[in-house]
Design a protein around this motif. Structure first.
Motif, PDB file in Angstrom:
ATOM      1  N   VAL A 113      10.030  -4.834 -54.885  1.00  0.00           N
ATOM      2  CA  VAL A 113      10.563  -3.705 -55.653  1.00  0.00           C
ATOM      3  C   VAL A 113      11.807  -3.191 -54.940  1.00  0.00           C
ATOM      4  O   VAL A 113      11.806  -3.011 -53.725  1.00  0.00           O
ATOM      5  CB  VAL A 113       9.516  -2.569 -55.770  1.00  0.00           C
ATOM      6  N   ASP A 114      12.871  -2.979 -55.708  1.00  0.00           N
ATOM      7  CA  ASP A 114      14.103  -2.388 -55.191  1.00  0.00           C
ATOM      8  C   ASP A 114      14.343  -1.069 -55.922  1.00  0.00           C
ATOM      9  O   ASP A 114      14.276  -1.023 -57.155  1.00  0.00           O
ATOM     10  CB  ASP A 114      15.300  -3.308 -55.421  1.00  0.00           C
ATOM     11  N   ILE A 115      14.601  -0.028 -55.162  1.00  0.00           N
ATOM     12  CA  ILE A 115      14.943   1.274 -55.719  1.00  0.00           C
ATOM     13  C   ILE A 115      16.386   1.553 -55.311  1.00  0.00           C
ATOM     14  O   ILE A 115      16.669   1.835 -54.153  1.00  0.00           O
ATOM     15  CB  ILE A 115      14.009   2.380 -55.177  1.00  0.00           C
ATOM     16  N   GLU A 116      17.297   1.434 -56.272  1.00  0.00           N
ATOM     17  CA  GLU A 116      18.710   1.700 -55.996  1.00  0.00           C
ATOM     18  C   GLU A 116      19.013   3.131 -56.414  1.00  0.00           C
ATOM     19  O   GLU A 116      18.699   3.541 -57.537  1.00  0.00           O
ATOM     20  CB  GLU A 116      19.603   0.732 -56.770  1.00  0.00           C
ATOM     21  N   TYR A 117      19.594   3.885 -55.491  1.00  0.00           N
ATOM     22  CA  TYR A 117      19.819   5.303 -55.738  1.00  0.00           C
ATOM     23  C   TYR A 117      21.212   5.701 -55.279  1.00  0.00           C
ATOM     24  O   TYR A 117      21.799   5.098 -54.383  1.00  0.00           O
ATOM     25  CB  TYR A 117      18.765   6.153 -55.018  1.00  0.00           C
ATOM     26  N   CYS A 118      21.748   6.738 -55.905  1.00  0.00           N
ATOM     27  CA  CYS A 118      23.080   7.242 -55.595  1.00  0.00           C
ATOM     28  C   CYS A 118      23.029   8.118 -54.342  1.00  0.00           C
ATOM     29  O   CYS A 118      22.383   9.166 -54.343  1.00  0.00           O
ATOM     30  CB  CYS A 118      23.613   8.038 -56.782  1.00  0.00           C
ATOM     31  N   VAL A 119      23.711   7.665 -53.307  1.00  0.00           N
ATOM     32  CA  VAL A 119      23.753   8.423 -52.054  1.00  0.00           C
ATOM     33  C   VAL A 119      24.549   9.729 -52.221  1.00  0.00           C
ATOM     34  O   VAL A 119      24.042  10.802 -51.888  1.00  0.00           O
ATOM     35  CB  VAL A 119      24.322   7.563 -50.905  1.00  0.00           C
ATOM     36  N   PRO A 120      25.799   9.667 -52.754  1.00  0.00           N
ATOM     37  CA  PRO A 120      26.570  10.908 -52.881  1.00  0.00           C
ATOM     38  C   PRO A 120      25.903  11.954 -53.779  1.00  0.00           C
ATOM     39  O   PRO A 120      26.137  13.150 -53.629  1.00  0.00           O
ATOM     40  CB  PRO A 120      27.897  10.456 -53.494  1.00  0.00           C
ATOM     41  N   CYS A 121      25.052  11.507 -54.700  1.00  0.00           N
ATOM     42  CA  CYS A 121      24.378  12.433 -55.627  1.00  0.00           C
ATOM     43  C   CYS A 121      23.170  13.107 -54.995  1.00  0.00           C
ATOM     44  O   CYS A 121      22.559  13.984 -55.610  1.00  0.00           O
ATOM     45  CB  CYS A 121      23.918  11.684 -56.878  1.00  0.00           C
ATOM     46  N   GLY A 122      22.773  12.670 -53.806  1.00  0.00           N
ATOM     47  CA  GLY A 122      21.640  13.273 -53.123  1.00  0.00           C
ATOM     48  C   GLY A 122      20.293  12.863 -53.700  1.00  0.00           C
ATOM     49  O   GLY A 122      19.361  13.671 -53.754  1.00  0.00           O
ATOM     50  N   MET A 123      20.166  11.613 -54.140  1.00  0.00           N
ATOM     51  CA  MET A 123      18.930  11.140 -54.760  1.00  0.00           C
ATOM     52  C   MET A 123      17.952  10.489 -53.783  1.00  0.00           C
ATOM     53  O   MET A 123      16.967   9.896 -54.208  1.00  0.00           O
ATOM     54  CB  MET A 123      19.256  10.166 -55.890  1.00  0.00           C
ATOM     55  N   LEU A 124      18.203  10.615 -52.489  1.00  0.00           N
ATOM     56  CA  LEU A 124      17.319  10.003 -51.494  1.00  0.00           C
ATOM     57  C   LEU A 124      15.890  10.521 -51.619  1.00  0.00           C
ATOM     58  O   LEU A 124      14.937   9.730 -51.597  1.00  0.00           O
ATOM     59  CB  LEU A 124      17.843  10.220 -50.075  1.00  0.00           C
ATOM     60  N   ASP A 125      15.710  11.828 -51.759  1.00  0.00           N
ATOM     61  CA  ASP A 125      14.357  12.399 -51.861  1.00  0.00           C
ATOM     62  C   ASP A 125      13.595  11.814 -53.046  1.00  0.00           C
ATOM     63  O   ASP A 125      12.428  11.452 -52.938  1.00  0.00           O
ATOM     64  CB  ASP A 125      14.399  13.922 -51.982  1.00  0.00           C
ATOM     65  N   ARG A 126      14.266  11.703 -54.178  1.00  0.00           N
ATOM     66  CA  ARG A 126      13.645  11.143 -55.379  1.00  0.00           C
ATOM     67  C   ARG A 126      13.265   9.676 -55.137  1.00  0.00           C
ATOM     68  O   ARG A 126      12.174   9.241 -55.500  1.00  0.00           O
ATOM     69  CB  ARG A 126      14.604  11.270 -56.556  1.00  0.00           C
TER      70      ARG A 126
END
Length: 80
Positions: free
Chosen positions: A4-17
């Motif tokens: 499973v890969d979870i790609e998230y936007c770093v500048p948007c602050g989506m790390l917690d999600r």
């Protein structure tokens, strides 16, 4: 085994999600998955892929951790 890969936007602050989704998948499936990787991205991306298939994309799906886990579940234990 399922990857499973979870790609998230770093500048948007989506790390917690992304970490919340990662923890939920690991809690639900534990050793039944090979890996649950966090992949950094930008441009507002938040996408979850199981074995390369998109199971969640924030552009077209409503964010629901349980639904994402269920989507990953269809891949866990599936034979190739």
């Amino acid at each position: 085994m399922t990857t499973v890969d979870i790609e998230y936007c770093v500048p948007c602050g989506m790390l917690d999600r992304a970490q919340d989704v990662q923890a939920a998948i690991l809690e639900a499936f534990g050793q039944e998955v090979e890996s649950v990787s966090l992949v950094t991205g930008d441009s507002g991306v938040f996408e979850v892929r199981a074995d390369g298939d998109v199971v969640f994309d924030k552009e077209s799906d409503e964010f629901d951790v349980d639904a994402i886990v269920d989507g990953v579940g269809t891949h866990v234990g599936a034979t190739a």
